[in-house]
Design a protein around this motif. Sequence first.
Motif, PDB file in Angstrom:
ATOM      1  N   SER A 123       0.805  -1.224   0.000  1.00  0.00           N
ATOM      2  CA  SER A 123       0.000   0.000   0.000  1.00  0.00           C
ATOM      3  C   SER A 123       0.837   1.273   0.000  1.00  0.00           C
ATOM      4  O   SER A 123       0.293   2.371  -0.144  1.00  0.00           O
ATOM      5  CB  SER A 123      -0.937   0.018   1.213  1.00  0.00           C
ATOM      6  OG  SER A 123      -0.211   0.237   2.412  1.00  0.00           O
ATOM      7  N   HIS A 143       0.107   4.497  -1.919  1.00  0.00           N
ATOM      8  CA  HIS A 143      -1.330   4.497  -2.175  1.00  0.00           C
ATOM      9  C   HIS A 143      -2.101   5.031  -0.961  1.00  0.00           C
ATOM     10  O   HIS A 143      -3.282   4.739  -0.803  1.00  0.00           O
ATOM     11  CB  HIS A 143      -1.812   3.086  -2.499  1.00  0.00           C
ATOM     12  CG  HIS A 143      -1.142   2.479  -3.689  1.00  0.00           C
ATOM     13  ND1 HIS A 143      -1.406   2.871  -4.980  1.00  0.00           N
ATOM     14  CD2 HIS A 143      -0.188   1.508  -3.773  1.00  0.00           C
ATOM     15  CE1 HIS A 143      -0.667   2.161  -5.819  1.00  0.00           C
ATOM     16  NE2 HIS A 143       0.088   1.337  -5.111  1.00  0.00           N
ATOM     17  N   TRP A 191      -5.437   4.096  -2.129  1.00  0.00           N
ATOM     18  CA  TRP A 191      -6.239   3.019  -1.546  1.00  0.00           C
ATOM     19  C   TRP A 191      -7.094   3.546  -0.398  1.00  0.00           C
ATOM     20  O   TRP A 191      -8.112   2.948  -0.064  1.00  0.00           O
ATOM     21  CB  TRP A 191      -5.345   1.921  -0.981  1.00  0.00           C
ATOM     22  CG  TRP A 191      -4.672   1.058  -1.990  1.00  0.00           C
ATOM     23  CD1 TRP A 191      -4.550   1.264  -3.336  1.00  0.00           C
ATOM     24  CD2 TRP A 191      -4.001  -0.181  -1.724  1.00  0.00           C
ATOM     25  NE1 TRP A 191      -3.849   0.253  -3.923  1.00  0.00           N
ATOM     26  CE2 TRP A 191      -3.496  -0.650  -2.960  1.00  0.00           C
ATOM     27  CE3 TRP A 191      -3.770  -0.928  -0.566  1.00  0.00           C
ATOM     28  CZ2 TRP A 191      -2.781  -1.843  -3.059  1.00  0.00           C
ATOM     29  CZ3 TRP A 191      -3.055  -2.108  -0.659  1.00  0.00           C
ATOM     30  CH2 TRP A 191      -2.565  -2.567  -1.899  1.00  0.00           C
ATOM     31  N   PRO A 216     -10.433   2.466   3.438  1.00  0.00           N
ATOM     32  CA  PRO A 216     -10.125   1.956   2.103  1.00  0.00           C
ATOM     33  C   PRO A 216     -11.290   2.189   1.143  1.00  0.00           C
ATOM     34  O   PRO A 216     -12.461   2.080   1.518  1.00  0.00           O
ATOM     35  CB  PRO A 216      -9.909   0.449   2.329  1.00  0.00           C
ATOM     36  CG  PRO A 216      -9.615   0.314   3.780  1.00  0.00           C
ATOM     37  CD  PRO A 216     -10.411   1.390   4.463  1.00  0.00           C
ATOM     38  N   HIS A 225     -10.425   0.167  -4.514  1.00  0.00           N
ATOM     39  CA  HIS A 225      -9.058  -0.209  -4.907  1.00  0.00           C
ATOM     40  C   HIS A 225      -8.291  -0.743  -3.699  1.00  0.00           C
ATOM     41  O   HIS A 225      -7.525  -1.713  -3.810  1.00  0.00           O
ATOM     42  CB  HIS A 225      -8.320   0.994  -5.499  1.00  0.00           C
ATOM     43  CG  HIS A 225      -8.882   1.479  -6.791  1.00  0.00           C
ATOM     44  ND1 HIS A 225      -8.975   0.688  -7.915  1.00  0.00           N
ATOM     45  CD2 HIS A 225      -9.392   2.688  -7.134  1.00  0.00           C
ATOM     46  CE1 HIS A 225      -9.508   1.388  -8.904  1.00  0.00           C
ATOM     47  NE2 HIS A 225      -9.777   2.601  -8.454  1.00  0.00           N
ATOM     48  N   GLY A 226      -8.490  -0.090  -2.545  1.00  0.00           N
ATOM     49  CA  GLY A 226      -7.801  -0.544  -1.345  1.00  0.00           C
ATOM     50  C   GLY A 226      -8.261  -1.917  -0.903  1.00  0.00           C
ATOM     51  O   GLY A 226      -7.444  -2.766  -0.519  1.00  0.00           O
TER      52      GLY A 226
END
Length: 314
Positions: free
Chosen positions: A268, A271, A281, A296, A299-300
């Motif tokens: 991560s 992100h 994320w 999140p 995408h996370g």
Amino acid sequence: MGPFARAGLAGVVSCGVLFTAVLIGRPDDTGTSTSNAKDEQPQPGPYVALGDSYTSGPKIPRQSGTPAGCDRSDHNYPAVVARQLGVTAADFRDVSCSGATITDLTAPQKTSNGTNPAQLSALSTRTRLVTLGIGGNDIGFGSTVTKCVTMGPMYRAIGSGRLFSDDAPCKKQYVDGGTDEVAQKIQTAGRKLSAALAEIERRAPKARVYVVGYPAILPAEGKGCGRELPLAPGDATYLHDKGKQLNTMLRGQSEAAGATYVDTYSPSVGHDACSAEKTRWIEPLRPSSPAAAVHPNAHGEKGMADAVLRAIGD
């Protein structure tokens, strides 16, 4: 992960502690499988998902499940894992819930819209796969982030460190001399987690455990996100460090219980909530994607699911 559980500033980081336990198989000390039935005949399910809002996925479409107050998404990481492993709907139960603490694993949890049964009641001797994301609410990380974000604008208003040398005004609310309140809460949560992992083993003896840590909320450089997540530099560093300490505790407790720790932090990096809108994320205070603040996004959740699936594959 409660502050970790709800959208917006009041629930700014539930985490959601995210730790995730995937009960499928448990390696012995040498990294090889022990010779028993659960190792010889691994199965993708039945699968039970346990955890807080970093597991449930508040505000990520499509929200489903009961009670509605748990804020579960059919695109959270348990749902992605179940689909990728081919677990049938009949063999998949997601009982994660926003605001959950370790105590809510063994006791009913009241939400703004319904009561969630004790999460461990979903386990049985048939269970082969379990994911668990828990711990952030136990250390009050959401309220800590909320307080620090509230103090960020004041830091800028008095000169952003030019008039006063203190660049961590919020940290002082939690650290007194050599005593760190958040660090103490992490230790206490660790003891509770140890007992919870033992109870999971008792209820689901044929399962293996993978404990997955939380993704990065803030960059390692010790900075906030301007207006989206205003923090004094020292406070950003403090929060980042507490997040890593929480993950270290989760790793230690999982290994002590004979489980495997799954790192979601490393994939991560880059992100976090301060990264570009298309690559992040974690959403900032004003989400640009359907997700709760400082939680999140889809995408996370997908990135976390990938980490869990890699661990299962290994």
